[in-house]
Motif scaffolding. Sequence first.
Motif, PDB file in Angstrom:
ATOM      1  N   LEU A   1     -18.002  -1.385   0.860  1.00 40.50           N
ATOM      2  CA  LEU A   1     -16.959  -0.235   0.423  1.00 40.50           C
ATOM      3  C   LEU A   1     -15.740  -1.172   0.059  1.00 40.50           C
ATOM      4  CD1 LEU A   1     -17.402   2.382  -0.287  1.00 40.50           C
ATOM      5  CD2 LEU A   1     -16.536   3.153   2.030  1.00 40.50           C
ATOM      6  N   VAL A   2     -15.396  -2.020   0.928  1.00 40.06           N
ATOM      7  CA  VAL A   2     -14.133  -2.919   1.031  1.00 40.06           C
ATOM      8  C   VAL A   2     -14.341  -3.825  -0.043  1.00 40.06           C
ATOM      9  CG1 VAL A   2     -13.117  -4.777   2.080  1.00 40.06           C
ATOM     10  CG2 VAL A   2     -13.890  -2.910   3.430  1.00 40.06           C
ATOM     11  N   LYS A   3     -15.561  -4.495  -0.408  1.00 37.65           N
ATOM     12  CA  LYS A   3     -15.752  -5.346  -1.391  1.00 37.65           C
ATOM     13  C   LYS A   3     -15.330  -4.698  -2.909  1.00 37.65           C
ATOM     14  CE  LYS A   3     -19.703  -6.546  -2.535  1.00 37.65           C
ATOM     15  NZ  LYS A   3     -21.051  -7.096  -2.428  1.00 37.65           N
ATOM     16  N   VAL A   4     -15.880  -3.511  -3.184  1.00 38.14           N
ATOM     17  CA  VAL A   4     -15.856  -3.107  -4.319  1.00 38.14           C
ATOM     18  C   VAL A   4     -14.281  -2.123  -4.507  1.00 38.14           C
ATOM     19  CG1 VAL A   4     -18.304  -2.594  -4.664  1.00 38.14           C
ATOM     20  CG2 VAL A   4     -17.101  -0.858  -3.640  1.00 38.14           C
ATOM     21  N   ILE A   5     -13.799  -1.692  -3.549  1.00 39.83           N
ATOM     22  CA  ILE A   5     -12.694  -0.963  -3.813  1.00 39.83           C
ATOM     23  C   ILE A   5     -11.233  -1.626  -3.631  1.00 39.83           C
ATOM     24  CG2 ILE A   5     -11.560   1.152  -2.918  1.00 39.83           C
ATOM     25  CD1 ILE A   5     -13.983   2.622  -2.521  1.00 39.83           C
ATOM     26  N   ALA A   6     -11.454  -2.692  -2.556  1.00 41.59           N
ATOM     27  CA  ALA A   6     -10.086  -3.248  -2.190  1.00 41.59           C
ATOM     28  C   ALA A   6      -9.506  -3.967  -3.478  1.00 41.59           C
ATOM     29  CB  ALA A   6     -10.344  -4.305  -1.211  1.00 41.59           C
ATOM     30  N   PRO A   7      -9.962  -4.403  -4.308  1.00 43.02           N
ATOM     31  CA  PRO A   7      -9.390  -5.050  -5.503  1.00 43.02           C
ATOM     32  C   PRO A   7      -8.813  -4.054  -6.159  1.00 43.02           C
ATOM     33  CG  PRO A   7     -11.593  -5.865  -5.452  1.00 43.02           C
ATOM     34  CD  PRO A   7     -11.657  -5.089  -4.455  1.00 43.02           C
ATOM     35  N   ASN A   8      -9.148  -2.861  -6.481  1.00 38.45           N
ATOM     36  CA  ASN A   8      -8.381  -1.818  -7.088  1.00 38.45           C
ATOM     37  C   ASN A   8      -7.096  -1.233  -6.395  1.00 38.45           C
ATOM     38  OD1 ASN A   8     -10.553  -1.977  -9.059  1.00 38.45           O
ATOM     39  ND2 ASN A   8     -10.772   0.059  -9.470  1.00 38.45           N
ATOM     40  N   LEU A   9      -7.285  -1.164  -5.321  1.00 37.91           N
ATOM     41  CA  LEU A   9      -6.084  -0.815  -4.329  1.00 37.91           C
ATOM     42  C   LEU A   9      -5.207  -1.973  -4.255  1.00 37.91           C
ATOM     43  CD1 LEU A   9      -5.463   1.626  -2.692  1.00 37.91           C
ATOM     44  CD2 LEU A   9      -6.173   0.310  -0.698  1.00 37.91           C
ATOM     45  N   GLN A  10      -5.509  -3.139  -4.525  1.00 31.21           N
ATOM     46  CA  GLN A  10      -4.679  -4.431  -4.531  1.00 31.21           C
ATOM     47  C   GLN A  10      -3.624  -4.272  -5.640  1.00 31.21           C
ATOM     48  OE1 GLN A  10      -4.575  -6.534  -1.584  1.00 31.21           O
ATOM     49  NE2 GLN A  10      -2.526  -7.128  -2.655  1.00 31.21           N
ATOM     50  N   ARG A  11      -4.436  -3.897  -6.683  1.00 30.92           N
ATOM     51  CA  ARG A  11      -4.000  -4.023  -7.848  1.00 30.92           C
ATOM     52  C   ARG A  11      -2.640  -2.958  -7.756  1.00 30.92           C
ATOM     53  NH1 ARG A  11      -4.187  -0.733 -12.444  1.00 30.92           N
ATOM     54  NH2 ARG A  11      -2.679  -1.181 -14.143  1.00 30.92           N
ATOM     55  N   TYR A  12      -2.822  -1.705  -7.336  1.00 28.03           N
ATOM     56  CA  TYR A  12      -1.918  -0.639  -7.090  1.00 28.03           C
ATOM     57  C   TYR A  12      -0.669  -1.008  -6.021  1.00 28.03           C
ATOM     58  CZ  TYR A  12      -4.973   2.680  -9.212  1.00 28.03           C
ATOM     59  OH  TYR A  12      -5.632   3.603 -10.234  1.00 28.03           O
ATOM     60  N   LEU A  13      -1.183  -1.960  -5.391  1.00 28.76           N
ATOM     61  CA  LEU A  13      -0.207  -2.487  -4.422  1.00 28.76           C
ATOM     62  C   LEU A  13       0.937  -3.422  -4.975  1.00 28.76           C
ATOM     63  CD1 LEU A  13      -2.149  -2.610  -1.204  1.00 28.76           C
ATOM     64  CD2 LEU A  13      -0.292  -1.209  -1.349  1.00 28.76           C
ATOM     65  N   THR A  14       0.211  -4.558  -5.390  1.00 20.67           N
ATOM     66  CA  THR A  14       1.151  -5.801  -6.065  1.00 20.67           C
ATOM     67  C   THR A  14       0.808  -6.183  -7.387  1.00 20.67           C
ATOM     68  OG1 THR A  14      -0.673  -7.461  -5.031  1.00 20.67           O
ATOM     69  CG2 THR A  14       1.208  -6.621  -3.395  1.00 20.67           C
ATOM     70  N   GLY A  15      -0.177  -5.468  -7.820  1.00 17.10           N
ATOM     71  CA  GLY A  15      -0.728  -6.025  -9.248  1.00 17.10           C
ATOM     72  C   GLY A  15       0.643  -5.639 -10.353  1.00 17.10           C
ATOM     73  N   ASP A  16       0.051  -6.136 -11.644  1.00 19.07           N
ATOM     74  CA  ASP A  16       0.851  -5.622 -12.663  1.00 19.07           C
ATOM     75  C   ASP A  16       0.469  -4.382 -13.234  1.00 19.07           C
ATOM     76  OD1 ASP A  16       2.586  -5.832 -14.597  1.00 19.07           O
ATOM     77  OD2 ASP A  16       1.876  -7.483 -15.891  1.00 19.07           O
ATOM     78  N   LEU A  17       1.283  -3.317 -13.226  1.00 13.30           N
ATOM     79  CA  LEU A  17       1.158  -2.002 -13.679  1.00 13.30           C
ATOM     80  C   LEU A  17       1.408  -2.023 -15.378  1.00 13.30           C
ATOM     81  CD1 LEU A  17       2.578   0.130 -10.685  1.00 13.30           C
ATOM     82  CD2 LEU A  17       0.278  -0.664 -11.107  1.00 13.30           C
ATOM     83  N   ASP A  18       1.897  -2.966 -15.801  1.00 13.27           N
ATOM     84  CA  ASP A  18       2.322  -2.625 -17.241  1.00 13.27           C
ATOM     85  C   ASP A  18       1.240  -3.100 -18.488  1.00 13.27           C
ATOM     86  OD1 ASP A  18       4.845  -1.307 -16.848  1.00 13.27           O
ATOM     87  OD2 ASP A  18       5.632  -3.122 -16.248  1.00 13.27           O
TER      88      ASP A  18
END
Lengths: 197, 197
Positions: free
Chosen positions: A180-197
């Motif tokens: 679960l962590v492996k597949v979902i964490a990257p998506n959450l990480q984008r919401y936290l610190t990733g580029d939203l534009d």
Amino acid sequence: MNQKRRGRRAAGEDTRAALIAAAREVFVEKGYDGATVRAIATKAGVDAAMVNHWFGGKEGLFAQSVLQLPFDPAEILKRVLDGPVEEAGERIVRTFVTVWDATGGGTFAALIRSVTSQPEVANALKSFLINAIFKNVLAEFGVEQRELRATLCATQMVGLGIVRYVVHFEPLASVDIDTLVKVIAPNLQRYLTGDLD
Amino acid sequence: MNQKRRGRRAAGEDTRAALIAAAREVFVEKGYDGATVRAIATKAGVDAAMVNHWFGGKEGLFAQSVLQLPFDPAEILKRVLDGPVEEAGERIVRTFVTVWDATGGGTFAALIRSVTSQPEVANALKSFLINAIFKNVLAEFGVEQRELRATLCATQMVGLGIVRYVVHFEPLASVDIDTLVKVIAPNLQRYLTGDLD
DNA sequence: GCCATAGTTCAACAGATGTTGAATTTATGC
DNA sequence: GCATAAATTCAACATCTGTTGAACTATGGC
């Protein structure tokens, strides 16, 4: 044969605590409307009138059982903040799923089951997820658009909770935490610190 | 003064349709348990007994109103499949939010509000989201781990629906569709075709 | 125009629910 | 030890729920 003797009991039998424990279980399983005062009292081994005596009514018991979260937001926040920024997504997913799994998903399911009939539950969910956790995390990380990012994180975590604990879609409902962590964490990480534009 | 004259009405007053329309509204707002037959009948301007006469009871009315989706899964699937694979995430987010927004979020809220007390609603949600949409999309794209990917997509879309239409967390609840697509589509795209390991 | 039938309202029921007040028993303060 | 207070059960109430059967009335086929 189940009838009990009236009057005050011997000391040590904490009716109040028994009711809270029973209420948590029943509210979790049935939601606010579905749970009946009688069912809770029976499970606690006392009379239904005790709910009014100790909590002033069904609503009071609900507030004192389900709305009092069995885990400490500050503790969770500490766990989430403890580590490198780029792994925050992993820590969040792992922390939440671990906590939620510990109660068999009941804690989460209770919130959702009651969100419909009890507006206060939506507020509690917001206070906890958005204000107590995500906004603090984002402030710590110093990113922009914190309000939007916080709600985006909420979509992912709430959705995860619903699918895993409420509607039980497989295979996600039974998959182990590491996956679960492996597949979902990257998506959450984008919401936290990733580029939203 | 509101009492109506008994007996058959003049032709043209479609009680059945009026009940379905009223039921949709009330079930959406209150959920299955919270909605009462009397409230629905009053809103439809007829007697509560009409529910039993036309639908055999409350459950029948629920099945004929809320569970009959007002949109066509095949149509949605066609829209989602029409275009390049790498933009599927965008099309999904845009299509769903457009459809859900069109009913003020009521369609989605109704499902969630009832998922607690009506197991059939969880199945309906699964049939629609997982089987009718995501599995077909993933099959078309020829990726691996379709079951897991489908449920992951469900977490994102269900979570989005809850936050936007049920608990109304701002700013996400009011943000325009284009922005929503921009920020969420990449995450959905990863669940669809991205690397999960 | 007659009449069976379908549509409709009404009254009532049975069950469940949250709450309340009286009755009863124990614990506690003095 | 005694009186007061606290805790508990019990019975009952008022309300609301979905459902049912009877009574009534317009429609449509003949």
